[in-house]
Design a protein around this motif. Structure first.
Motif, mmCIF file in Angstrom:
data_model
loop_
_atom_site.group_PDB
_atom_site.id
_atom_site.type_symbol
_atom_site.label_atom_id
_atom_site.label_comp_id
_atom_site.label_asym_id
_atom_site.label_seq_id
_atom_site.Cartn_x
_atom_site.Cartn_y
_atom_site.Cartn_z
ATOM 1 N N GLN A 112 0.812 -1.211 0.000
ATOM 2 C CA GLN A 112 0.000 0.000 0.000
ATOM 3 C C GLN A 112 0.849 1.266 0.000
ATOM 4 O OE1 GLN A 112 -2.384 -0.590 3.486
ATOM 5 N NE2 GLN A 112 -3.620 -2.231 2.571
ATOM 6 N N ARG A 113 2.087 1.180 0.456
ATOM 7 C CA ARG A 113 2.964 2.353 0.527
ATOM 8 C C ARG A 113 4.025 2.356 -0.560
ATOM 9 N NH1 ARG A 113 3.272 4.440 6.691
ATOM 10 N NH2 ARG A 113 1.231 3.692 7.360
ATOM 11 N N GLY A 114 3.751 1.644 -1.636
ATOM 12 C CA GLY A 114 4.625 1.715 -2.791
ATOM 13 C C GLY A 114 5.838 0.828 -2.746
ATOM 14 N N GLY A 115 5.852 -0.183 -1.862
ATOM 15 C CA GLY A 115 6.982 -1.092 -1.787
ATOM 16 C C GLY A 115 6.631 -2.452 -2.350
ATOM 17 N N MET A 116 7.554 -3.383 -2.240
ATOM 18 C CA MET A 116 7.327 -4.714 -2.753
ATOM 19 C C MET A 116 8.023 -5.749 -1.878
ATOM 20 S SD MET A 116 9.925 -4.683 -6.064
ATOM 21 C CE MET A 116 9.548 -6.382 -6.492
ATOM 22 N N LEU A 117 7.481 -6.952 -1.902
ATOM 23 C CA LEU A 117 8.084 -8.080 -1.194
ATOM 24 C C LEU A 117 9.203 -8.663 -2.059
ATOM 25 C CD1 LEU A 117 7.911 -10.197 1.198
ATOM 26 C CD2 LEU A 117 6.427 -11.507 -0.339
ATOM 27 N N THR A 118 10.387 -8.841 -1.492
ATOM 28 C CA THR A 118 11.513 -9.402 -2.238
ATOM 29 C C THR A 118 11.957 -10.758 -1.704
ATOM 30 O OG1 THR A 118 13.090 -8.211 -0.820
ATOM 31 C CG2 THR A 118 12.368 -7.121 -2.850
ATOM 32 N N ASP A 119 11.545 -11.102 -0.498
ATOM 33 C CA ASP A 119 12.002 -12.371 0.070
ATOM 34 C C ASP A 119 11.039 -12.795 1.175
ATOM 35 O OD1 ASP A 119 13.905 -14.542 0.599
ATOM 36 O OD2 ASP A 119 14.313 -13.480 2.447
ATOM 37 N N ALA A 120 10.754 -14.086 1.237
ATOM 38 C CA ALA A 120 9.902 -14.630 2.301
ATOM 39 C C ALA A 120 10.341 -16.064 2.575
ATOM 40 C CB ALA A 120 8.427 -14.594 1.905
ATOM 41 N N SER A 121 10.469 -16.401 3.851
ATOM 42 C CA SER A 121 10.876 -17.753 4.208
ATOM 43 C C SER A 121 10.279 -18.133 5.548
ATOM 44 C CB SER A 121 12.407 -17.873 4.273
ATOM 45 O OG SER A 121 12.936 -17.043 5.293
ATOM 46 N N ILE A 122 9.994 -19.425 5.707
ATOM 47 C CA ILE A 122 9.475 -19.981 6.950
ATOM 48 C C ILE A 122 10.310 -21.213 7.289
ATOM 49 C CG2 ILE A 122 7.476 -20.917 8.162
ATOM 50 C CD1 ILE A 122 5.683 -19.500 6.164
ATOM 51 N N ASP A 123 10.913 -21.214 8.453
ATOM 52 C CA ASP A 123 11.705 -22.342 8.917
ATOM 53 C C ASP A 123 11.001 -22.995 10.108
ATOM 54 O OD1 ASP A 123 13.744 -21.888 7.045
ATOM 55 O OD2 ASP A 123 14.668 -20.386 8.344
ATOM 56 N N SER A 124 11.169 -24.300 10.227
ATOM 57 C CA SER A 124 10.522 -25.030 11.319
ATOM 58 C C SER A 124 11.555 -25.795 12.130
ATOM 59 C CB SER A 124 9.469 -25.995 10.770
ATOM 60 O OG SER A 124 10.092 -26.995 9.989
ATOM 61 N N GLU A 125 11.170 -26.098 13.356
ATOM 62 C CA GLU A 125 12.032 -26.865 14.259
ATOM 63 C C GLU A 125 11.148 -27.774 15.106
ATOM 64 O OE1 GLU A 125 15.376 -26.096 17.791
ATOM 65 O OE2 GLU A 125 14.670 -24.451 16.511
ATOM 66 N N GLU A 126 11.608 -29.012 15.280
ATOM 67 C CA GLU A 126 10.837 -30.000 16.052
ATOM 68 C C GLU A 126 11.066 -29.781 17.546
ATOM 69 O OE1 GLU A 126 8.723 -32.143 14.899
ATOM 70 O OE2 GLU A 126 9.089 -31.917 12.750
ATOM 71 N N SER A 127 10.520 -28.703 18.065
ATOM 72 C CA SER A 127 10.725 -28.391 19.477
ATOM 73 C C SER A 127 10.033 -29.390 20.389
ATOM 74 C CB SER A 127 10.221 -26.969 19.772
ATOM 75 O OG SER A 127 10.946 -26.019 19.019
ATOM 76 N N GLY A 128 8.889 -29.928 19.950
ATOM 77 C CA GLY A 128 8.193 -30.907 20.760
ATOM 78 C C GLY A 128 9.030 -32.166 20.981
ATOM 79 N N ALA A 129 9.732 -32.591 19.926
ATOM 80 C CA ALA A 129 10.595 -33.764 20.064
ATOM 81 C C ALA A 129 11.752 -33.478 21.017
ATOM 82 C CB ALA A 129 11.132 -34.177 18.693
ATOM 83 N N VAL A 130 12.255 -32.249 20.980
ATOM 84 C CA VAL A 130 13.326 -31.864 21.902
ATOM 85 C C VAL A 130 12.840 -31.911 23.344
ATOM 86 C CG1 VAL A 130 14.864 -29.971 22.591
ATOM 87 C CG2 VAL A 130 14.484 -30.451 20.161
ATOM 88 N N ILE A 131 11.605 -31.441 23.566
ATOM 89 C CA ILE A 131 11.040 -31.463 24.922
ATOM 90 C C ILE A 131 10.862 -32.896 25.412
ATOM 91 C CG2 ILE A 131 8.989 -30.897 26.278
ATOM 92 C CD1 ILE A 131 8.651 -28.412 24.533
ATOM 93 N N ASP A 132 10.354 -33.753 24.540
ATOM 94 C CA ASP A 132 10.165 -35.155 24.930
ATOM 95 C C ASP A 132 11.507 -35.822 25.265
ATOM 96 O OD1 ASP A 132 7.474 -34.876 24.523
ATOM 97 O OD2 ASP A 132 7.505 -35.679 22.480
ATOM 98 N N ALA A 133 12.530 -35.536 24.467
ATOM 99 C CA ALA A 133 13.847 -36.121 24.739
ATOM 100 C C ALA A 133 14.402 -35.615 26.061
ATOM 101 C CB ALA A 133 14.805 -35.796 23.598
#
Length: 271
Positions: A112-133
């Motif tokens: 809306q302010r005249g810019g643009m998206l140049t990069d987007a990323s989503i990373d995941s981590e198995e935190s639940g498995a870490v808690i169980d361990a």
């Protein structure tokens, strides 16, 4: 020639107008919120230089409006470089259930302010498995500690064996502390979703309707202007030294001429 190249780089007017009506946005990828999986979001934006600060402030205000329980700012940067480019960042932690919608809202604010998206990323981590361990490790440590304490309570235990068992208890205490720290860290990751907005100034083409030739011409012109700016900066920086050197050279020539006239006057016979 330039007009022909530009015409080759551009798409037909009807096709271009349709693309303008449908500007590219962030990929609408619905990442499934799986229990025990922590996510990390990162977005990169390009904006006109004069709008970087205002968009960064708008994003900060959107986070603050959610209150600290749902969104809090954990870092911010803003740098204006010597070449008149601007870079900035905004680091936040959000409640997991609102993170994706907040990111989409942030992208919309930039568009809306005249810019643009140049990069987007989503990373995941198995935190639940870490808690169980970590829980299993704590349970195993507790069971071993109980066995060692029973052995220490026996009467007539040799001194060497007692010392060895006490050393093992100290090792188990350190392991338990490490397991607790790992478990707490994983729980924090599940409770808070990190999100980073990176800002950079530069040319913006939200509709991506510049053809390769026209885009190359624009980039080339930017490089030409940047090169002229560098040469001009060097010339202005060196100008005072050049003037000083010229002044010293003129002064030296003047002194030499005065000395030469003085020598001729001294060498001429008196009348």
């Amino acid at each position: 020639m330039a007009v022909l190249l530009a015409a080759c780089g551009e798409k037909p007017s009807e096709e271009r107008s349709a693309e303008v009506m449908q500007e590219p946005a962030a990929p609408n990828v619905a990442v499934t919120r799986t229990p025990g999986v922590s996510l990390t979001y990162r977005y990169g934006f390009r904006l006109p230089p004069e709008r970087v600060a205002s968009v960064q402030e708008a994003h900060a205000a959107q986070c603050e409006a959610l209150t600290a329980a749902r969104c809090r700012i954990t870092g911010m940067s803003y740098q204006v470089h010597r070449d008149r480019t601007i870079n900035g960042s905004l680091v936040m932690k959000l409640a997991p259930d609102i993170a994706r919608d907040f990111g989409k809202k942030g992208v919309a604010t930039v568009s809306q302010r005249g810019g643009m998206l140049t990069d987007a990323s989503i990373d995941s981590e198995e935190s639940g498995a870490v808690i169980d361990a970590a829980k299993r490790d704590q349970q195993a440590i507790a069971e071993e500690r109980a066995r060692i304490e029973q052995q220490l309570n026996r009467s007539g235990l040799p001194t060497a064996e007692r010392t060895q068992l006490q050393d093992r208890l100290a090792e188990l205490s350190d392991r338990r502390q490490q397991a607790v720290a790992v478990r707490n860290d994983a729980q924090l990751k599940l409770a808070n979703t990190p999100m980073t907005f990176d800002y950079a100034s530069g040319q913006v083409d939200p509709s991506l309707n510049d053809g390769p030739l026209l885009g190359a011409m624009k980039d080339g012109w930017v490089n030409v202007v940047a090169g002229i700016a560098v040469l001009l900066m060097l010339a202005i920086s060196l100008l005072p030294w050049m003037v000083a050197a010229a002044g010293l050279a003129l002064a030296w020539l003047g002194i030499r001429r005065w000395l030469a006239r003085r020598q001729r006057h001294d060498a001429s016979p008196p009348e």
